[in-house]
Design a protein around this motif. Sequence first.
Motif, PDB file in Angstrom:
ATOM      1  N   MET A   1      -5.595  27.712  63.155  1.00 15.00           N
ATOM      2  CA  MET A   1      -4.347  28.477  63.183  1.00 15.00           C
ATOM      3  C   MET A   1      -3.179  27.583  63.580  1.00 15.00           C
ATOM      4  SD  MET A   1      -5.480  32.191  64.757  1.00 15.00           S
ATOM      5  CE  MET A   1      -6.192  31.540  66.273  1.00 15.00           C
ATOM      6  N   GLN A   2      -3.408  26.726  64.527  1.00 16.65           N
ATOM      7  CA  GLN A   2      -2.341  25.845  65.007  1.00 16.65           C
ATOM      8  C   GLN A   2      -1.873  24.881  63.919  1.00 16.65           C
ATOM      9  OE1 GLN A   2      -3.523  23.134  68.197  1.00 16.65           O
ATOM     10  NE2 GLN A   2      -1.638  23.632  69.290  1.00 16.65           N
ATOM     11  N   SER A   3      -2.811  24.394  63.107  1.00 18.78           N
ATOM     12  CA  SER A   3      -2.466  23.416  62.070  1.00 18.78           C
ATOM     13  C   SER A   3      -2.053  24.060  60.756  1.00 18.78           C
ATOM     14  CB  SER A   3      -3.662  22.498  61.819  1.00 18.78           C
ATOM     15  OG  SER A   3      -4.760  23.236  61.296  1.00 18.78           O
ATOM     16  N   GLY A   4      -2.254  25.382  60.629  1.00 18.69           N
ATOM     17  CA  GLY A   4      -1.879  26.070  59.406  1.00 18.69           C
ATOM     18  C   GLY A   4      -2.960  26.084  58.340  1.00 18.69           C
ATOM     19  N   VAL A   5      -4.172  25.683  58.693  1.00 18.79           N
ATOM     20  CA  VAL A   5      -5.289  25.782  57.738  1.00 18.79           C
ATOM     21  C   VAL A   5      -5.497  27.234  57.337  1.00 18.79           C
ATOM     22  CG1 VAL A   5      -7.795  25.497  57.475  1.00 18.79           C
ATOM     23  CG2 VAL A   5      -6.433  23.685  58.548  1.00 18.79           C
ATOM     24  N   VAL A   6      -5.324  28.141  58.290  1.00 19.81           N
ATOM     25  CA  VAL A   6      -5.327  29.574  58.005  1.00 19.81           C
ATOM     26  C   VAL A   6      -4.028  30.175  58.548  1.00 19.81           C
ATOM     27  CG1 VAL A   6      -7.832  29.829  57.955  1.00 19.81           C
ATOM     28  CG2 VAL A   6      -6.608  30.104  60.126  1.00 19.81           C
ATOM     29  N   ASP A   7      -3.628  31.298  57.953  1.00 22.68           N
ATOM     30  CA  ASP A   7      -2.420  31.991  58.410  1.00 22.68           C
ATOM     31  C   ASP A   7      -2.712  32.980  59.525  1.00 22.68           C
ATOM     32  OD1 ASP A   7      -0.807  30.824  56.313  1.00 22.68           O
ATOM     33  OD2 ASP A   7      -1.719  32.266  54.920  1.00 22.68           O
ATOM     34  N   GLY A   8      -3.936  33.496  59.555  1.00 25.99           N
ATOM     35  CA  GLY A   8      -4.237  34.531  60.523  1.00 25.99           C
ATOM     36  C   GLY A   8      -5.716  34.653  60.793  1.00 25.99           C
ATOM     37  N   GLN A   9      -6.063  35.651  61.597  1.00 26.80           N
ATOM     38  CA  GLN A   9      -7.449  35.912  61.952  1.00 26.80           C
ATOM     39  C   GLN A   9      -7.569  37.378  62.338  1.00 26.80           C
ATOM     40  OE1 GLN A   9      -8.828  36.347  65.613  1.00 26.80           O
ATOM     41  NE2 GLN A   9      -6.773  37.223  65.693  1.00 26.80           N
ATOM     42  N   GLU A  10      -8.787  37.839  62.629  1.00 26.66           N
ATOM     43  CA  GLU A  10      -8.965  39.220  63.055  1.00 26.66           C
ATOM     44  C   GLU A  10     -10.012  39.273  64.156  1.00 26.66           C
ATOM     45  OE1 GLU A  10     -12.031  41.105  61.716  1.00 26.66           O
ATOM     46  OE2 GLU A  10     -12.602  39.020  61.394  1.00 26.66           O
ATOM     47  N   ASN A  11      -9.600  39.889  65.266  1.00 26.02           N
ATOM     48  CA  ASN A  11     -10.449  40.033  66.442  1.00 26.02           C
ATOM     49  C   ASN A  11      -9.903  41.176  67.296  1.00 26.02           C
ATOM     50  OD1 ASN A  11     -12.810  38.312  67.245  1.00 26.02           O
ATOM     51  ND2 ASN A  11     -11.458  36.677  66.513  1.00 26.02           N
ATOM     52  N   PRO A  12     -10.694  41.683  68.238  1.00 20.12           N
ATOM     53  CA  PRO A  12     -10.148  42.691  69.152  1.00 20.12           C
ATOM     54  C   PRO A  12      -8.968  42.146  69.953  1.00 20.12           C
ATOM     55  CG  PRO A  12     -12.537  42.702  69.234  1.00 20.12           C
ATOM     56  CD  PRO A  12     -12.138  41.503  68.422  1.00 20.12           C
ATOM     57  N   VAL A  13      -8.095  43.043  70.360  1.00 12.75           N
ATOM     58  CA  VAL A  13      -6.884  42.659  71.079  1.00 12.75           C
ATOM     59  C   VAL A  13      -7.213  41.866  72.337  1.00 12.75           C
ATOM     60  CG1 VAL A  13      -4.876  43.579  72.310  1.00 12.75           C
ATOM     61  CG2 VAL A  13      -5.587  44.612  70.160  1.00 12.75           C
ATOM     62  N   GLY A  14      -8.265  42.270  73.034  1.00 13.34           N
ATOM     63  CA  GLY A  14      -8.646  41.557  74.253  1.00 13.34           C
ATOM     64  C   GLY A  14      -9.002  40.108  73.987  1.00 13.34           C
TER      65      GLY A  14
END
Length: 331
Positions: free
Chosen positions: A188-201
Amino acid sequence: MLASASTTAVSAEFNIRASHGESIESPLHKGWQVFEAYVESSSGGRIDVTISPASQLGSIKDALEQTKTGSIQLAHGDEQTLDSFYKPMMILATPYLFANDEEGQRFLNSEFFMDVREKMAEESGLRLLAAASYGFRCFTNNVKPIKSAADMEGIRMRVPPSPMSLEMVKAMGGSPTPVPWEELYGAMQSGVVDGQENPVGVVLDYSFYQVQQYLTLDNHQLGMNALVVNEQFFQSLPPDLRVVLVTGAQMAAATEYGERNYQARVSAVEQLRADGMEVYAPTPEELDTFRTATLEPIQAYLKQELDPAYVDAVYQEIAQIRADLAASVAD
């Protein structure tokens, strides 16, 4: 004190070595501490419990393998790993299956799911003692607020190595990108992916707010943690100690669920806003776009992998739970 603890462990009739994948500060670990305290005291010292947290004995899947072979007695399972040992558990990772935590909890405690658990014990050698939600998985990204399924178009969304998650993102026009957990922050930091999905916690605990701008509370998959015991060991216990084990596991699940639910709904969301994330809660109409986009592709995938009658029965069970909840409010 050390001498006393050592004597207790040596004198115990049964020893449980337990492994989970989260830190000692996590709500899960607190729940397992409740399990340890209850089981040891309520068994009158006949059972001794030793917990190895934070994947000290290997990954969640590794620990389940060890539990299956009897190397250890108890392990942490979740909605992403249990289907590796009993395929019908795949249903737990179905996107948009539950509208809220209460539906999920009722399903996990239903007679229908109890039957699934019994079949899992018979066929896999692993018994699910208790399970609870640790929060719904939600989308984060750095491109734009995701307010409807159409907003996913073109977004490179990191997903775990789960076919269900791949199908979900693909159905909405996104680009699902598997990335190992240990590489996710850097990706995420390098921009390889734009996002992710996980619980808010998880977004808060692992500081994803430092490398993600937008959070969407779409609640697409119910995260579930479970206490899983070796079936042969469980059956070797006298009936009274089996009751102790199940009761302790239920108390552990309730402990984690309470803290995680508060975190997901209140404390974590407030903290993420304070840390600079833009948090969006879709309207009911917007949520329908996510469900509509994924329903047919996901059901088609499930019916390829599982008995279609079982898949239909799951959806019928949840529809009945939803109707029962509505009726209880109307009464």
